[in-house]
Scaffold this motif. Structure first.
Motif, mmCIF file in Angstrom:
data_model
loop_
_atom_site.group_PDB
_atom_site.id
_atom_site.type_symbol
_atom_site.label_atom_id
_atom_site.label_comp_id
_atom_site.label_asym_id
_atom_site.label_seq_id
_atom_site.Cartn_x
_atom_site.Cartn_y
_atom_site.Cartn_z
ATOM 1 N N ILE A 300 -45.661 55.077 -15.013
ATOM 2 C CA ILE A 300 -45.136 54.400 -16.197
ATOM 3 C C ILE A 300 -43.794 54.986 -16.636
ATOM 4 N N ARG A 301 -43.615 56.294 -16.485
ATOM 5 C CA ARG A 301 -42.337 56.892 -16.866
ATOM 6 C C ARG A 301 -41.208 56.368 -15.984
ATOM 7 N N ILE A 302 -41.510 56.198 -14.682
ATOM 8 C CA ILE A 302 -40.507 55.658 -13.762
ATOM 9 C C ILE A 302 -40.226 54.201 -14.100
ATOM 10 N N GLN A 303 -41.246 53.447 -14.488
ATOM 11 C CA GLN A 303 -41.035 52.049 -14.854
ATOM 12 C C GLN A 303 -40.099 51.944 -16.061
ATOM 13 N N GLY A 304 -40.220 52.871 -17.004
ATOM 14 C CA GLY A 304 -39.305 52.886 -18.139
ATOM 15 C C GLY A 304 -37.876 53.186 -17.708
ATOM 16 N N ARG A 305 -37.721 54.113 -16.774
ATOM 17 C CA ARG A 305 -36.386 54.453 -16.291
ATOM 18 C C ARG A 305 -35.774 53.303 -15.494
ATOM 19 N N ILE A 306 -36.619 52.519 -14.829
ATOM 20 C CA ILE A 306 -36.115 51.353 -14.103
ATOM 21 C C ILE A 306 -35.486 50.360 -15.073
ATOM 22 N N VAL A 307 -36.120 50.164 -16.225
ATOM 23 C CA VAL A 307 -35.557 49.265 -17.238
ATOM 24 C C VAL A 307 -34.185 49.763 -17.674
ATOM 25 N N ILE A 308 -34.072 51.066 -17.921
ATOM 26 C CA ILE A 308 -32.798 51.651 -18.334
ATOM 27 C C ILE A 308 -31.746 51.466 -17.255
ATOM 28 N N ALA A 309 -32.129 51.726 -15.996
ATOM 29 C CA ALA A 309 -31.182 51.579 -14.890
ATOM 30 C C ALA A 309 -30.696 50.137 -14.767
ATOM 31 N N CYS A 310 -31.612 49.187 -14.929
ATOM 32 C CA CYS A 310 -31.230 47.769 -14.844
ATOM 33 C C CYS A 310 -30.261 47.400 -15.965
ATOM 34 N N ALA A 311 -30.494 47.919 -17.169
ATOM 35 C CA ALA A 311 -29.595 47.627 -18.289
ATOM 36 C C ALA A 311 -28.216 48.238 -18.063
ATOM 37 N N LEU A 312 -28.167 49.463 -17.544
ATOM 38 C CA LEU A 312 -26.889 50.107 -17.248
ATOM 39 C C LEU A 312 -26.121 49.332 -16.180
#
Length: 358
Positions: A300-312
């Motif tokens: 789940i922590r990686i899934q949150g970081r994926i969202v951030i990476a996609c937004a960046l």
């Protein structure tokens, strides 16, 4: 032959048998070593062959055609080159001797864009960066000229996730889906200014906002500036919500017979037209990156970081590409953001601390 000679003969025979067994064991070991060596050689040849094919395919994607590069990686060749250089010079991304930087970046982008595994090829928040420009008094944009001082819009959005069975009740939304509640803030140009990912789907928008404005790296708003918000947030310093109990959503104004009948309805119509930028921003984000449209099996922590990476990456593409092809692509129902109406819960957020910048 006496008894002593017989015992000596038996011992010699036992020693001879043990020696034969030892030689047989050594022979088996040598055969296994030869087989393993052959396997390693085959594996090495297959790896080199795979790397060569991957390198050829990525060269085809990133060097030959903008159309192909945009389809596979969601950005043109020039933007991809700038991103690779940025990750190498500022991000510390290194060439490991087998996979080049271009291949590493292209593989990652392809996973995000198509939600594929790594072998297929044919933080928890974005901190606030540059302060968005507020709407000026002399603005002529019919969508924004009514909101002088406005910086953009804020909203929450659900991203479906996979979690442990014991955690599912916390991530279950009001409509039963398992998702995280992602708070996004965007400017008028549909670039994300702030994103917080990781809150459970059961958390209300106002609760997530309270976290955003109280953390040390949270959202900061200049004095006399504000963001447009929907009815899930309270009117307070830094945020402007619509009139409650009065029709608001864009679909409610469609047709010539649905024109506003009073000042409150007129305000809500203009507010909805402007605030729609954040919904379009989330819709574009999900349309661009398929990995956000269905649950992934990362922690789940990686899934949150994926969202951030996609937004960046969304911001990076819109900054470096003269024309964002995804913005003009017809959207499908499955590409649109998951959104649920939330009950008004105004007791959580009272006021937003504003700060002055010199």
């Amino acid at each position: 032959m006496d008894r002593n000679h017989l015992l000596l003969f038996v011992k010699l025979l036992e020693t001879y048998i043990q020696l034969l067994m030892c030689l047989a064991t050594i022979r088996v070991w040598l055969i296994e070593c030869e087989e393993k060596e052959a396997q390693w050689i085959d594996l090495g040849n297959n790896t080199l062959d795979t790397l060569s094919k991957r390198s050829t395919e990525i060269h085809h994607i990133t060097r030959e055609s903008d159309d192909n590069c945009i389809y596979e990686l969601r950005m043109d060749r020039n933007t991809f080159a700038v991103l690779c250089d940025l990750l190498q010079t500022r991000g510390g991304l290194l060439y490991d001797g087998l996979v080049t930087i271009e291949e590493q970046v292209a593989t990652f982008l392809n996973i995000l864009a198509h939600h594929k595994k790594t072998d297929v090829f044919k933080l928890d928040s974005i901190g606030q960066g540059k302060q968005p420009t507020p709407v000026a008094n002399d603005c002529t944009d019919n969508r924004w000229k009514w909101f002088q001082g406005c910086l953009g819009a804020i909203d929450g959005n659900y991203i479906e996730v996979n979690v442990l069975d014991s955690d599912k009740p916390r991530y279950r939304t009001r409509k039963g889906s398992i998702a995280m509640n992602v708070l996004g803030v965007c400017n008028r140009d549909m670039n994300f200014v702030y994103v917080l990912a990781g809150w459970e789907g059961s958390a209300t928008d106002s609760r997530v906002l309270r976290d955003v404005i109280t953390r040390h790296n949270g959202l900061k708003i200049l004095v006399d500036n504000y963001y447009l918000a929907d009815g899930g947030y309270i009117n307070g310093e830094g945020f402007l919500a619509p009139y409650r109990g009065i029709r608001y959503h864009l679909r409610e104004w469609e047709g010539n017979t649905r024109a506003p009948t009073n000042k409150e309805e007129y305000f809500n119509m203009k507010h909805s037209q402007a605030r729609n930028v954040i919904e379009r921003c989330f819709g574009l984000l999900k349309r661009r990156w398929a990995i956000l449209r269905s649950p992934s099996f990362y922690p789940i922590r990686i899934q949150g970081r994926i969202v951030i990476a996609c937004a960046l990456l969304h911001n990076f593409i819109r900054t470096h590409m003269a024309l964002d092809p995804e913005e003009y692509t017809s959207s499908n129902v499955e590409d649109m953001p998951i959104r649920e109406e939330q009950p008004n819960q105004f007791q959580i957020v009272d006021v937003v601390e504003s700060i002055c910048y010199s």
